[in-house]
Design a protein around this motif. Structure first.
Motif: not given
Ligand SMILES: C[S@@+](CC[C@H](N)C(=O)[O-])C[C@H]1O[C@@H](n2cnc3c(N)ncnc32)[C@H](O)[C@@H]1O
Length: 360
Positions: A15, A209, A227, A229-230, A234-235, A251-252, A257, A293, A297, A305
């Motif tokens: 991205l 977090t 949520d 980049a989950s 936990i969030i 979504m991750d 994860a 986020p 990387f 990204i």
């Protein structure tokens, strides 16, 4: 680089718009060279840590099993194969038993040594007695722990000389060890959050977090929440405790994860997504999107990204819906968010972290 007379133009297909970033490293080249130098080629090759498909493309004719950890990795490998008219490869995730026993594996050592250990756990559990594993890493990233982990699984561990600042670690004579389940448990708010080795923040719940969870603003009218980049979930789960009737999506990009989040949060109105792009969601789908986020990387820092993801959030939010972000202050996301959203408010900050609330 050319291998057996072939030369491929491997691209990143990520991205990020930064075209100066490379799609492979000297460690990948060293792995390929070591494979080219083998007198006898293996029957079942496994490839680990092939971020954008450099090894997969050059070695496709050996029918490797490519073990992926990220959706973005799988997409980039497929795109590079397609660009060179190479048929798709066999993939496996790092947790499942492999279809075929490997007799050879190439590993580009990841930054997370817990993930490296998870790779060795899968390799030793799915290989013949005479398996050889060649691992490669940049010398500046070497740590004694890497060797220690390798020695847990193999009797013989030999290091090569350095070439272009990369080094190989060759592992032979696998040990007979009892298979371990590599899951850690981290406690927060009277709940144990489980996560596979290799998932973000292995030692404790990330401090950003925790700061975010103390300041998040949620509303009873938030019916559909993402949520993004989950991580271990936990969030999303802490919100679920407050709003048990809301539909929550997590979504991750990381397979481990998403697999961890599935251990921590389940329910009829809970949806897990293994993906790296918001294109899987409709326009105006969410009342609220929350995110800590990614910007690291492996050894790279890349804010393009998260900026790309924020644009996707704008499209996926309902009118009047909001995106809440926790970030390290120095990243200064505000200047990128203000042109996108109708309002960007700081709802909490301390010396290190900041929480933004961006309204569509
Ligand atoms: C800073 S961590 C936050 C994890 C979790 N939300 C938490 O707070 O502990 C960022 C997460 O983003 C994930 N990630 C990286 N690129 C992504 C992308 N394009 N789409 C979705 N997730 C991504 C990483 O795998 C990592 O789990």
């Amino acid at each position: 680089m050319d291998f057996e007379g072939r030369k491929y133009q491997i691209k990143r297909y990520d991205l990020s718009e930064d075209k100066s970033l490379k799609a492979w490293s000297a460690a990948d080249e060293y792995l390929l060279q070591a494979f080219a130098d083998l007198e006898k080629k293996p029957n079942q090759l496994g490839i680990y840590g092939d971020r954008f498909g450099f090894l997969g493309c050059y070695l496709h004719s050996f029918n490797p099993t490519v073990v992926f950890t990220q959706k973005s990795q799988q997409k980039a490998i497929d795109a590079n194969l397609k660009a060179h008219n190479i048929p798709l490869l066999s993939y496996s995730d790092p947790l499942s038993p492999l279809k075929n026993e490997m007799d050879f594996a190439l590993v580009n050592v990841p930054k997370s040594l817990e993930l490296f250990q998870l790779f060795l756990e899968q390799i030793t559990g799915n290989s013949s007695e005479d398996i050889t594993v060649i691992c490669a890493f940049m010398t500046r990233h070497f740590s004694p722990k890497l060797l220690q982990i390798a020695q847990e699984y193999f009797d013989v561990t030999e290091q090569s000389r350095a070439v272009k600042k990369a080094r190989l670690l060759v592992l032979t004579k696998k040990k007979n060890i009892v298979k371990k389940e590599l899951i850690t448990s981290l406690n927060y708010n009277n709940q144990d959050y489980k996560q596979y080795w290799g998932v973000f923040s292995a030692q404790h719940i990330d401090y950003a977090t925790q700061f975010f969870l103390e300041h998040l603003e949620i509303d009873d009218t938030d019916r559909c929440i993402l949520d993004l980049a989950s991580g271990n979930g936990i969030i999303g789960n802490e919100i679920f405790k407050e709003l048990p009737d809301a539909e929550i999506h997590l979504m991750d990009d990381s397979y481990l994860a998403v697999s961890s989040a599935k251990l921590n949060i389940q329910g009829e109105n809970i949806h897990h997504h293994f993906n790296n792009e918001l294109t899987i969601f409709d326009d105006n789908a969410f009342y609220l999107i929350v995110t800590n986020p990614p910007f690291h990387f492996e050894y790279e820092i890349n804010i393009q990204i998260p900026l790309h993801l924020f644009k996707g959030c704008l499209r996926c939010l309902k009118k009047g819906g909001n995106l809440q972000i926790v970030a390290n202050k120095h990243l200064n996301y505000k200047i990128h968010l203000e042109p996108l959203f109708s309002s960007v408010e700081i709802i909490a900050e301390d010396k290190k972290f900041i929480v933004y609330k961006c309204i569509k």
